[in-house]
Scaffold this motif. Structure first.
Motif, PDB file in Angstrom:
ATOM      1  N   ASN A  21       0.813  -1.207   0.000  1.00 53.63           N
ATOM      2  CA  ASN A  21       0.000   0.000   0.000  1.00 53.63           C
ATOM      3  C   ASN A  21       0.849   1.259   0.000  1.00 53.63           C
ATOM      4  N   ASN A  24       2.134   1.857  -3.446  1.00 53.96           N
ATOM      5  CA  ASN A  24       1.015   2.301  -4.302  1.00 53.96           C
ATOM      6  C   ASN A  24       0.985   3.808  -4.360  1.00 53.96           C
ATOM      7  N   THR A  25       1.179   4.479  -3.262  1.00 55.90           N
ATOM      8  CA  THR A  25       1.125   5.944  -3.235  1.00 55.90           C
ATOM      9  C   THR A  25       2.408   6.568  -3.727  1.00 55.90           C
ATOM     10  N   LYS A  63      -8.242  -0.900  -9.650  1.00 53.69           N
ATOM     11  CA  LYS A  63      -8.710   0.071  -8.672  1.00 53.69           C
ATOM     12  C   LYS A  63      -7.623   1.088  -8.363  1.00 53.69           C
ATOM     13  N   GLN A  64      -6.389   0.685  -8.557  1.00 56.90           N
ATOM     14  CA  GLN A  64      -5.295   1.535  -8.117  1.00 56.90           C
ATOM     15  C   GLN A  64      -4.936   2.598  -9.133  1.00 56.90           C
ATOM     16  N   GLU A  66      -5.824   5.455 -12.093  1.00 54.14           N
ATOM     17  CA  GLU A  66      -6.867   6.325 -12.615  1.00 54.14           C
ATOM     18  C   GLU A  66      -7.134   5.885 -14.050  1.00 54.14           C
TER      19      GLU A  66
HETATM   20  C1  LIG Z   1      -3.441   3.092  -4.500  1.00 55.24           C
HETATM   21  O1  LIG Z   1      -3.668   3.850  -5.730  1.00 55.24           O
HETATM   22  C2  LIG Z   1      -5.011   4.047  -6.135  1.00 55.24           C
HETATM   23  C3  LIG Z   1      -5.088   4.822  -7.462  1.00 55.24           C
HETATM   24  O2  LIG Z   1      -3.928   4.708  -8.167  1.00 55.24           O
HETATM   25  C4  LIG Z   1      -5.769   4.797  -5.050  1.00 55.24           C
HETATM   26  O3  LIG Z   1      -7.131   4.919  -5.396  1.00 55.24           O
HETATM   27  C5  LIG Z   1      -5.610   4.066  -3.716  1.00 55.24           C
HETATM   28  O4  LIG Z   1      -6.210   4.812  -2.665  1.00 55.24           O
HETATM   29  C6  LIG Z   1      -4.159   3.816  -3.343  1.00 55.24           C
HETATM   30  N1  LIG Z   1      -3.988   3.014  -2.123  1.00 55.24           N
HETATM   31  C7  LIG Z   1      -3.516   3.467  -0.949  1.00 55.24           C
HETATM   32  C8  LIG Z   1      -3.529   2.521   0.176  1.00 55.24           C
HETATM   33  O5  LIG Z   1      -3.050   4.593  -0.844  1.00 55.24           O
END
Ligand SMILES: *[C@@H]1O[C@H](CO)[C@@H](O)[C@H](O)[C@H]1NC(C)=O
Ligand SMILES: *[C@@H]1O[C@H](CO)[C@@H](O)[C@H](O)[C@H]1NC(C)=O
Ligand SMILES: *[C@@H]1O[C@H](CO)[C@@H](O)[C@H](O)[C@H]1NC(C)=O
Ligand SMILES: *[C@@H]1O[C@H](CO)[C@@H](O)[C@H](O)[C@H]1NC(C)=O
Length: 402
Positions: A21, A24-25, A63-64, A66
């Motif tokens: 996670n 991911n950011t 989901k991750q 855009e």
């Molecule tokens: C991971 O990325 C997606 C979009 O790219 C986002 O919607 C999601 O909140 C992110 N996850 C975390 C845990 O930050």
């Protein structure tokens, strides 16, 4: 012991998940498993009609990421193992040639190495229904009624119809205001001759039918003819004969009426629904020229004039073999008809003292013979002739005294 091992494993899973996670950011494209397998959907459905507007949609469930950062490409299998890339994901007015296997691919914008393909979807394009044009008749005459029926194969409802007439330049002129399935001509004119076709259309799918095949309607002109029929084989008409005047119009005579005129008479002689006018016993006053008119509504055709000549009845002439006879003489009375007539029978009369003419009913020969006259054969004789197959008589001969 067993319990502590399981606890440790659970902890490890939790740490790994949180690390994922964080990444991911921090960095979007650094991960390869973010794109899920896309799904291709076809709307309105995978089986459509020719002419439908078809939209292909491709969706990755990622989901991750855009969605704006994803690129979708649509493919069609041209032949097995050959593919084409579609320029648009919308097919306006789909054709049979567009049928086939479709799929899509999704890729992340920043990292083209990451791509996923959808399953293939079979798109079937149904042929438009066929329109069939059925004419009530294809070879007609001016004034005839003609009906053209346009029908769509299959059980469809709510269609409107298009009608075309092909012009001399082979262009199909569309009767824009007419959308019924039956095109009617109450009375065709020569200009209605031509090639017709129809098709049908509808607001919902299927949108249109195929065009019917072209149907040729030929409109023939008409003429009227007055034909005179007399009973005699030589065509001669005598007083007392029956004469029929038939007004004939070419082509289908349904719905026509007939008018008979005499040229010397301004007024119409007779009007009829049947084409035959009968003069049951011609007289000298029937002599003249006749013409007729075949009429249907405002349409009419006139015949040329035909003369009607009525001859006076033929004259019977009675000739005795000898004007003065004596008892015991052989006497012959000959009855003759003027002109060349055949098949006549004869009537013989002897005038009695009360000036009544006694008819020798049993005798019908043209010669009346006395082998040896007696005094009682003296008297006044006359004859006439008639024909068995007609009510026609000759005029009586003049009386001859024997
Ligand atoms: C991971 O990325 C997606 C979009 O790219 C986002 O919607 C999601 O909140 C992110 N996850 C975390 C845990 O930050
Ligand atoms: C994400 O990481 C890759 C290397 O893994 C790097 O090339 C890229 O520049 C990074 N992107 C960002 C936005 O930090
Ligand atoms: C049917 O015929 C008309 C007139 O020729 C033409 O304009 C139209 O394109 C045809 N429609 C089809 C589906 O072939
Ligand atoms: C001819 O004479 C007979 C006998 O008198 C008569 O009955 C008949 O009507 C006459 N026919 C014609 C055509 O004058």
């Amino acid at each position: 012991m067993q319990t502590s091992k399981l606890y440790l494993l659970l902890c490890l899973v939790a740490v790994m998940t949180s690390a994922q996670n964080e990444r991911n950011t921090s960095n979007v494209s650094s991960k390869k498993t973010e794109l899920t397998k896309p799904k291709l959907t076809v709307s309105p459905s995978e089986t459509v009609w020719e002419g439908d507007d078809v939209t292909l949609s491709c969706k990755s469930e990622s989901k991750q990421l855009e969605q704006t950062k994803l690129i979708y490409t649509f493919y069609r299998e041209k032949e097995p193992r050959s593919q084409i890339i579609l320029q648009e994901n919308k097919i306006l007015s789909i054709q049979q040639s567009h049928a086939g296997m479709y799929w899509c691919m999704v890729e992340a914008k920043e990292r083209t190495a990451e791509r996923k393909e959808s399953d293939k979807v079979q798109v079937t394009v149904n042929e438009s229904p066929m329109a069939t044009l059925t004419p009530s008749n294809t070879y007609v005459y001016i004034g005839d009624r003609v009906k053209l029926d346009c029908k769509i194969d299959g059980s469809f409802t709510g269609w409107k119809y298009r009608w075309y007439k092909r012009d001399k330049k082979a262009r199909d002129e569309h009767f824009e205001k007419f959308t019924e399935n039956t095109y009617k001509f109450e009375a065709v004119t020569e200009s209605d001759s031509g090639v017709y076709l129809c098709s049908a259309y509808k607001a919902d799918s299927p949108h249109f039918s195929k065009n019917s095949s072209a149907v040729t309607v030929t409109v023939e002109g008409r003429t009227a003819k007055l034909e005179m029929k007399a009973e005699r084989t030589d065509g001669k008409i005598f007083e007392g004969d029956q004469v029929s005047l038939q007004c004939q119009v070419t082509g289908n005579p349904v719905g026509w009426t007939y008018e008979l005129y005499k040229t010397t008479d301004k007024n119409q002689y007779e009007t009829k629904a049947e084409s035959t006018f009968t003069i049951s016993s011609a007289s000298l006053s029937h002599r003249g020229e006749y013409w007729c008119k075949a009429v249907k509504g405002t349409l009419y055709f006139s015949s040329s004039p035909v003369p009607l000549q009525v001859s006076e009845s033929p004259m019977a002439t009675l000739t005795p073999s000898n004007p003065y006879v004596y008892i015991g003489d052989k006497v012959k009375l000959d009855c003759k008809i003027d002109g060349s007539f055949t098949g006549w029978k004869y009537r013989w009369y002897k005038r009695d003292k009360k000036a009544r003419d006694e008819h020798f009913e049993k005798f019908t020969e043209n010669t009346y013979k006395f082998e040896a006259v007696t005094r009682s054969d003296s008297g006044v004789y006359l004859c006439s002739a008639y024909k068995a197959d007609s009510p026609h008589f000759s005029k009586n001969s003049s009386a001859v005294t024997v």
